[in-house]
Design an enzyme around this catalytic site. Structure first.
Site, mmCIF file in Angstrom:
data_model
loop_
_atom_site.group_PDB
_atom_site.id
_atom_site.type_symbol
_atom_site.label_atom_id
_atom_site.label_comp_id
_atom_site.label_asym_id
_atom_site.label_seq_id
_atom_site.Cartn_x
_atom_site.Cartn_y
_atom_site.Cartn_z
ATOM 1 N N ALA A 19 0.806 -1.224 0.000
ATOM 2 C CA ALA A 19 0.000 0.000 0.000
ATOM 3 C C ALA A 19 0.834 1.268 0.000
ATOM 4 O O ALA A 19 0.285 2.369 0.035
ATOM 5 C CB ALA A 19 -0.947 -0.023 1.201
ATOM 6 N N GLY A 20 2.165 1.127 -0.040
ATOM 7 C CA GLY A 20 3.009 2.335 -0.115
ATOM 8 C C GLY A 20 2.840 3.252 1.080
ATOM 9 O O GLY A 20 2.831 4.472 0.944
ATOM 10 N N PHE A 23 6.586 6.255 4.015
ATOM 11 C CA PHE A 23 7.421 7.300 3.436
ATOM 12 C C PHE A 23 8.830 7.186 4.046
ATOM 13 O O PHE A 23 8.970 7.105 5.268
ATOM 14 C CB PHE A 23 6.809 8.667 3.732
ATOM 15 C CG PHE A 23 7.614 9.824 3.218
ATOM 16 C CD1 PHE A 23 7.887 9.954 1.863
ATOM 17 C CD2 PHE A 23 8.115 10.788 4.091
ATOM 18 C CE1 PHE A 23 8.641 11.016 1.382
ATOM 19 C CE2 PHE A 23 8.869 11.858 3.629
ATOM 20 C CZ PHE A 23 9.133 11.965 2.271
ATOM 21 N N GLY A 24 9.840 7.141 3.182
ATOM 22 C CA GLY A 24 11.221 6.990 3.674
ATOM 23 C C GLY A 24 11.734 5.575 3.503
ATOM 24 O O GLY A 24 12.928 5.322 3.613
ATOM 25 N N ALA A 27 11.518 0.661 -0.771
ATOM 26 C CA ALA A 27 10.821 -0.488 -1.367
ATOM 27 C C ALA A 27 9.314 -0.339 -1.220
ATOM 28 O O ALA A 27 8.550 -0.614 -2.154
ATOM 29 C CB ALA A 27 11.285 -1.775 -0.704
ATOM 30 N N SER A 28 8.860 0.100 -0.075
ATOM 31 C CA SER A 28 7.419 0.280 0.157
ATOM 32 C C SER A 28 6.846 1.260 -0.862
ATOM 33 O O SER A 28 5.781 1.034 -1.438
ATOM 34 C CB SER A 28 7.177 0.769 1.595
ATOM 35 O OG SER A 28 5.987 1.507 1.718
ATOM 36 N N ARG A 138 1.168 1.602 11.495
ATOM 37 C CA ARG A 138 1.904 0.818 12.488
ATOM 38 C C ARG A 138 1.653 1.299 13.925
ATOM 39 O O ARG A 138 2.019 0.615 14.875
ATOM 40 C CB ARG A 138 3.410 0.844 12.172
ATOM 41 C CG ARG A 138 3.730 0.383 10.745
ATOM 42 C CD ARG A 138 5.086 -0.261 10.621
ATOM 43 N NE ARG A 138 5.158 -1.495 11.388
ATOM 44 C CZ ARG A 138 6.240 -2.254 11.470
ATOM 45 N NH1 ARG A 138 7.330 -1.918 10.847
ATOM 46 N NH2 ARG A 138 6.233 -3.358 12.194
ATOM 47 N N GLU A 174 10.943 2.563 17.586
ATOM 48 C CA GLU A 174 10.765 1.512 16.570
ATOM 49 C C GLU A 174 11.310 0.173 17.041
ATOM 50 O O GLU A 174 11.553 -0.742 16.252
ATOM 51 C CB GLU A 174 11.425 1.957 15.265
ATOM 52 C CG GLU A 174 10.858 3.252 14.711
ATOM 53 C CD GLU A 174 9.601 3.070 13.844
ATOM 54 O OE1 GLU A 174 9.536 2.119 13.060
ATOM 55 O OE2 GLU A 174 8.682 3.919 13.958
ATOM 56 N N HIS A 250 15.709 2.490 9.286
ATOM 57 C CA HIS A 250 16.044 1.914 10.603
ATOM 58 C C HIS A 250 17.539 1.602 10.587
ATOM 59 O O HIS A 250 18.101 1.294 9.527
ATOM 60 C CB HIS A 250 15.310 0.585 10.837
ATOM 61 C CG HIS A 250 13.845 0.705 11.079
ATOM 62 N ND1 HIS A 250 12.923 -0.145 10.511
ATOM 63 C CD2 HIS A 250 13.130 1.553 11.860
ATOM 64 C CE1 HIS A 250 11.708 0.170 10.916
ATOM 65 N NE2 HIS A 250 11.803 1.196 11.730
ATOM 66 N N CYS A 371 14.385 -7.780 9.710
ATOM 67 C CA CYS A 371 13.112 -7.134 10.074
ATOM 68 C C CYS A 371 12.109 -8.158 10.558
ATOM 69 O O CYS A 371 11.252 -7.871 11.386
ATOM 70 C CB CYS A 371 12.477 -6.445 8.869
ATOM 71 S SG CYS A 371 13.475 -5.211 8.076
HETATM 72 O O1 SUG Z 1 7.922 -0.040 8.852
HETATM 73 N N1 SUG Z 1 7.158 -1.576 5.791
HETATM 74 C C1 SUG Z 1 7.806 -1.643 7.080
HETATM 75 C C2 SUG Z 1 9.097 -2.399 6.981
HETATM 76 C C3 SUG Z 1 9.712 -2.640 8.339
HETATM 77 C C4 SUG Z 1 11.105 -3.115 8.263
HETATM 78 N N2 SUG Z 1 11.605 -3.322 9.567
HETATM 79 C C5 SUG Z 1 12.896 -3.186 9.939
HETATM 80 N N3 SUG Z 1 13.780 -2.585 9.182
HETATM 81 N N4 SUG Z 1 13.240 -3.608 11.094
HETATM 82 C C6 SUG Z 1 8.054 -0.240 7.636
HETATM 83 O O2 SUG Z 1 8.395 0.648 6.844
HETATM 84 C C7 SUG Z 1 5.287 -1.123 4.296
HETATM 85 C C8 SUG Z 1 3.794 -1.320 4.276
HETATM 86 C C9 SUG Z 1 3.168 -0.912 2.981
HETATM 87 O O3 SUG Z 1 3.673 0.036 2.347
HETATM 88 O O4 SUG Z 1 2.135 -1.525 2.597
HETATM 89 C C10 SUG Z 1 5.868 -1.218 5.690
HETATM 90 O O5 SUG Z 1 5.193 -0.954 6.660
#
Ligand code: SUG
Length: 445
Positions: A19-20, A23-24, A27-28, A138, A174, A250, A371
């Protein structure tokens, strides 16, 4: 006292989608609105858990969370029956519906910060659920995270599970993604390294310009206080704001530690020399020598580290005194990283083995091997005292594969989140899961 590290991997939930929302997190953002495959995502995660358990590493899981989060949807004004709430949210704000449906609790490195009993003043193992307040999707995880952790680590003689810090920017937390424990061995007192991206109150500390810093110094200090850590064995290190602006959202995207080894990129910290100096001095107090394994920019540029998730790997201690690096398949596909890794295992340093997994479904949302897991070092007595139903075994693996095959879809597109049947499917699956894991009432709020 001897202790063994268990990795608690997040079991991917049935609503895993793109779902993007972060931000930051490069990949998301890049994969927003593409179709996901929740079934494959869960199977990929289970395959990792099974393989590491079979190798003799301590392996357990944390259950997914119930979705959609109707409490969130109702709290922002969507009213009526469940079906009406879903229909209104889908029409008025698909992005809020996506937040309520996110399977993001699968990244359990963000579930909590963990301090083993060897480090805490009261000799108990401490958890603080992370408030994750930087992202709407989150920010609600912590209630169920604390609930799940309390169900597994119930015995207050051994364990303390603290509620999340206040959900306000000053205490952005986090969890273990910005926390690393360095030690001689898992059972003896260690040094807890907290990496923060900004400070709420100390304006002399520089912050990133483009992307948010999710962890504050104040949050890290609060967690250390809650866990009763000693000042000499707690180290606070500023993350390099420039790498946050390059997608390192992170610290576990640019550094990973285990026992006395810290595997990190030269650009990870705002002041590399100062960071190593602080760690060395604190570690001397626990009789450990820091093994700093530095990756230079000339070997692996930050962009390649982010694309491959080289540092979002698990460093696991083996019986031969060496360590295995658990990496995502993408590391073999980014040329600089593949070349670097070949040299690393041949170098005679602590890391003598690479174990790679296909975790593409999670990787496409910015979640690599590290993660997906929460590290918990447990003494024998603590390992016995925790709930056993979540410990990975061959039998549990097969039961969960059958459960995934029965309940999970193999394709989920953004528009599917409006389907009222999906909410029923997820709930039915999780009710059955709570029985499989021997955790009745896990989802009754
Ligand atoms: O919080 N992605 C998570 C990935 C978490 C990775 N965790 C660690 N590095 N420990 C985040 O950014 C994407 C959800 C979306 O875009 O649908 C997301 O929440």
């Amino acid at each position: 006292m001897s202790a063994r590290e268990f990795n608690f991997d997040g079991l991917v939930g049935p609503s895993h989608n793109y779902a993007g929302l972060s931000f930051g997190n490069v990949a998301s953002f890049n994969n927003v609105k593409s179709a996901s495959n929740p079934k494959l995502a869960a199977l990929q995660g289970l395959a990792k858990m099974r393989a590491l358990a079979a190798r003799g590493f301590g392996q357990a899981l944390l259950p997914p969370q119930d979705r959609p989060n109707f409490r969130l949807l109702r709290s922002v004004g969507f009213t009526g029956s469940d079906a009406e709430v879903l229909a209104k949210a889908a029409q008025e704000s698909p992005v809020i519906l996506a937040c309520a449906y996110s399977a993001s609790p699968m990244w359990t490195a963000n579930a909590a910060t963990v301090s083993p009993s060897a480090d805490s003043a009261d000799g108990r193992l401490h958890f603080t659920a992370a408030n994750l307040n930087n992202k709407l999707h989150r920010a609600f995880e912590h209630a169920q995270s604390a609930r799940s952790l309390r169900a597994i680590f119930k015995d207050e003689k051994h364990f303390a599970v603290h509620d999340a810090l206040p959900g306000t920017p000053a205490f952005g937390d986090e969890g273990a993604a910005n926390h690393t424990r360095l030690c001689k061995d898992h059972g003896s007192a260690g040094v807890e390294m907290f990496v923060y991206g900004r400070s709420e109150f100390d304006t002399s500390i520089s912050a990133p310009k483009k992307y948010p810093a999710r962890q504050t110094l104040e949050a890290s200090q609060a967690v250390a206080r809650l866990h009763g850590l000693s000042a000499e064995r707690s180290v606070y290190i500023q993350q390099n704001p420039d790498v946050i602006d390059q997608g390192v959202f992170h610290n576990d995207v640019i550094a990973v530690g285990n026992a006395n080894a810290l595997f990190y990129h030269e650009q990870a910290f705002a002041d590399e020399a100062g960071a190593l100096d602080q760690l060395r001095r604190a570690m001397a107090g626990v009789g450990a020598d820091l093994n700093a394994i530095r990756v230079d920019t000339a070997q692996v540029p930050v962009a390649d580290a982010v694309a491959s998730y080289l540092f979002n790997s698990q460093l696991l201690s083996k019986d031969n005194g060496k360590m295995a690096l658990v990496i995502p398949q993408e590391c073999q596909e980014v040329a600089s990283v593949a070349a670097y890794l070949q040299g690393l295992v041949a170098s005679g340093n602590a890391i003598d083995e690479l174990i790679h997994f296909d975790l593409r479904q999670s990787m496409r949302n910015g979640g690599g091997p590290a993660c997906l897991r929460l590290r918990v070092a447990l003494t024998d007595a603590e390992a016995k005292a925790m709930h056993q139903g979540v410990v990975m075994t061959e039998a549990l693996y097969h039961t969960l594969v059958a459960w995934v095959e029965k309940h999970y879809r193999d394709r989920l597109e953004p528009a599917d989140l409006a389907d009222p049947q999906l909410a029923i499917e997820v709930h039915t699956a999780l009710e059955e899961l709570s029985r499989i894991l021997g955790m009745p009432g896990l989802y009754d709020l």
